[in-house]
Scaffold this motif. Sequence first.
Motif, PDB file in Angstrom:
ATOM      1  N   SER A   1       4.290  89.514  58.435  1.00 44.23           N
ATOM      2  CA  SER A   1       4.448  89.804  59.732  1.00 44.23           C
ATOM      3  C   SER A   1       6.194  90.189  59.871  1.00 44.23           C
ATOM      4  O   SER A   1       6.693  90.204  58.943  1.00 44.23           O
ATOM      5  CB  SER A   1       4.433  88.441  60.494  1.00 44.23           C
ATOM      6  OG  SER A   1       5.358  87.583  59.936  1.00 44.23           O
ATOM      7  N   THR A   2       6.494  90.671  60.853  1.00 42.47           N
ATOM      8  CA  THR A   2       7.950  91.126  60.889  1.00 42.47           C
ATOM      9  C   THR A   2       9.064  90.101  60.906  1.00 42.47           C
ATOM     10  O   THR A   2       9.971  90.450  60.425  1.00 42.47           O
ATOM     11  CB  THR A   2       8.379  91.770  62.388  1.00 42.47           C
ATOM     12  OG1 THR A   2       7.723  90.712  63.331  1.00 42.47           O
ATOM     13  CG2 THR A   2       7.815  92.888  62.774  1.00 42.47           C
ATOM     14  N   ALA A   3       8.427  88.617  60.992  1.00 39.64           N
ATOM     15  CA  ALA A   3       9.462  87.673  60.670  1.00 39.64           C
ATOM     16  C   ALA A   3       9.754  87.560  59.133  1.00 39.64           C
ATOM     17  O   ALA A   3      10.874  86.894  58.786  1.00 39.64           O
ATOM     18  CB  ALA A   3       8.918  86.326  61.275  1.00 39.64           C
ATOM     19  N   MET A   4       8.967  87.982  58.173  1.00 36.68           N
ATOM     20  CA  MET A   4       9.138  88.108  56.754  1.00 36.68           C
ATOM     21  C   MET A   4       9.584  89.364  56.230  1.00 36.68           C
ATOM     22  O   MET A   4       9.658  89.658  55.004  1.00 36.68           O
ATOM     23  CB  MET A   4       7.821  87.513  56.183  1.00 36.68           C
ATOM     24  CG  MET A   4       6.700  88.298  56.209  1.00 36.68           C
ATOM     25  SD  MET A   4       5.313  87.609  54.968  1.00 36.68           S
ATOM     26  CE  MET A   4       4.624  86.331  56.351  1.00 36.68           C
TER      27      MET A   4
ATOM     28  N   VAL B   1       3.152  81.122  52.561  1.00 37.10           N
ATOM     29  CA  VAL B   1       2.960  82.305  52.312  1.00 37.10           C
ATOM     30  C   VAL B   1       4.267  82.929  51.874  1.00 37.10           C
ATOM     31  O   VAL B   1       4.366  84.116  50.934  1.00 37.10           O
ATOM     32  CB  VAL B   1       2.338  83.004  53.302  1.00 37.10           C
ATOM     33  CG1 VAL B   1       3.328  83.460  54.636  1.00 37.10           C
ATOM     34  CG2 VAL B   1       1.757  84.681  52.626  1.00 37.10           C
ATOM     35  N   GLN B   2       5.444  82.767  52.446  1.00 35.99           N
ATOM     36  CA  GLN B   2       6.649  83.301  51.991  1.00 35.99           C
ATOM     37  C   GLN B   2       6.910  83.055  50.653  1.00 35.99           C
ATOM     38  O   GLN B   2       7.484  83.885  49.746  1.00 35.99           O
ATOM     39  CB  GLN B   2       7.747  82.753  52.941  1.00 35.99           C
ATOM     40  CG  GLN B   2       9.204  83.536  52.877  1.00 35.99           C
ATOM     41  CD  GLN B   2       9.122  85.011  53.166  1.00 35.99           C
ATOM     42  OE1 GLN B   2       9.051  85.426  54.157  1.00 35.99           O
ATOM     43  NE2 GLN B   2       9.239  85.749  51.991  1.00 35.99           N
TER      44      GLN B   2
ATOM     45  N   ASP C   1      -2.179  86.219  54.860  1.00 34.15           N
ATOM     46  CA  ASP C   1      -0.932  85.240  55.137  1.00 34.15           C
ATOM     47  C   ASP C   1      -1.082  83.993  56.084  1.00 34.15           C
ATOM     48  O   ASP C   1      -0.050  83.385  56.372  1.00 34.15           O
ATOM     49  CB  ASP C   1       0.015  86.132  55.706  1.00 34.15           C
ATOM     50  CG  ASP C   1      -0.111  86.782  56.968  1.00 34.15           C
ATOM     51  OD1 ASP C   1      -1.139  87.104  57.306  1.00 34.15           O
ATOM     52  OD2 ASP C   1       0.988  86.989  57.724  1.00 34.15           O
ATOM     53  N   ASN C   2      -2.364  84.044  56.620  1.00 39.42           N
ATOM     54  CA  ASN C   2      -2.572  82.856  57.655  1.00 39.42           C
ATOM     55  C   ASN C   2      -4.065  82.249  57.247  1.00 39.42           C
ATOM     56  O   ASN C   2      -4.726  82.144  58.598  1.00 39.42           O
ATOM     57  CB  ASN C   2      -2.331  83.289  59.169  1.00 39.42           C
ATOM     58  CG  ASN C   2      -2.380  81.938  60.060  1.00 39.42           C
ATOM     59  OD1 ASN C   2      -2.384  80.930  59.554  1.00 39.42           O
ATOM     60  ND2 ASN C   2      -2.191  82.359  61.177  1.00 39.42           N
ATOM     61  N   GLY C   3      -4.192  81.924  56.116  1.00 37.56           N
ATOM     62  CA  GLY C   3      -5.686  81.400  55.692  1.00 37.56           C
ATOM     63  C   GLY C   3      -5.957  80.187  56.202  1.00 37.56           C
ATOM     64  O   GLY C   3      -5.171  79.164  56.323  1.00 37.56           O
ATOM     65  N   GLY C   4      -7.270  79.978  56.590  1.00 36.49           N
ATOM     66  CA  GLY C   4      -7.584  78.734  57.262  1.00 36.49           C
ATOM     67  C   GLY C   4      -8.864  78.970  58.177  1.00 36.49           C
ATOM     68  O   GLY C   4      -9.246  80.010  58.363  1.00 36.49           O
TER      69      GLY C   4
END
Length: 429
Positions: free
Chosen positions: A95-98, A75-76, A39-42
Amino acid sequence: MARRLLCALLIGAGLTMTGCGGDPAPSGDGTTTITFWDDNGGPARTPVWQHIIAEFQKANPKIKVEYVGIPIAQVQQKYDTAIAGGGLPDVGGVSTAMLANLVAQKALDPVDLSGLPLNEQVVNSVKATVPDGKTYMVPMSTNMGVFWYRTDWFKEKGITPPETWDQFFDAVAALTDKPQNRYGFTIRGGAGSIAQAMEVLYGQSGIPAMFDANGVSTVNDPKNVAALERLAGLFKTSTPEADATNDYAKMVAQFDGGSIAVMQHNLGSYNDHVKTLGADKVAALPVFRPADGAPRAVLSNPIAGIGLFASGEKKDAALAFATFAASKAMNSYWADKTGVLPANTEVNSEPWIKERQHVSAALDVLNDPATTVVQMPYHLPEFNAITKTDAEPNFQKVLLGELSAKEFLDGMATALTEAQAKWKQRNGG
């Protein structure tokens, strides 16, 4: 679920156990392939996951992990599109944000974490994000708000690094020297300001939750109003006037540029400070205590972890990968390379933890049973709009003297209370 976790732990360790079946038949060569979405590719995170995947496949030669890196900004939407049209991965970074959004769409399976040595505060934060209190992700890490400070400035002035809020306010006043373009503090008045402001408010007031037992927001409690008045009182007195529109980049530029004594952020900005100022001139202080001996109240930060998608058919293999990534060796590697706090408590004794002053200090607070973690209401769909669209411009008005602290917090509390009531109604609360 307990049997499935035991099977996953054994598989992750390269062992087998009779009865650990359940996944569809593997391919002709005996290999099971699962898909993992990062979810945080880079460039920063992808190599870390590639290492973890390689280690997992060494231990589990019959399981292949297909990696898909997705930029965090996309990602969302990517998950929502896959939920609507099909094509979700077996396992993915969440993440808990999503989390509340994914759980509401019944996209994730709950997981049994009883076999993993995880930080209790971290697990509680995950459970608090969803209405049924279950764990819908395997936690990997969290972050923590800290106050970065110029150790050399404090030494020059003979000031002891503060432990309480009273000592903090005294220190930033003493460190301010406007003719020398030196300011004791910098306030984040622009984008991203609200979480940092809430951390200062609840840290001072010690109020343990953002809602009371009746679902009424505590944001405008008189103690928080007084705390905001004290924070806003620093503006232009012990901070630059440009702080009214300060975003992260401007705040870092001021601190690393040599005009700020103390800057509030989180562990993630460590490399920026050290690269510019040097490791001998900067260190981190945890959120201050309301008074000597009183417990700290810290704001929850998003928990990063791995979710198992309900549509996946290779659940044993997917859980094996998730639990392997959360194991001591891999969680230590993850936290070390990404600069976050590990969720696995066995990592706390790793040598690199002791070598990182900022990580060690934050872990001491997180692992202290007396610490109160004030849960941010990530479960509310309206939360982002309330804190960004509405609150950010009004917070600037508070700094500029155009809106009182009480008026600002009353408006925010009303919006949060209404959103909480709607959420409870939808979820049978």
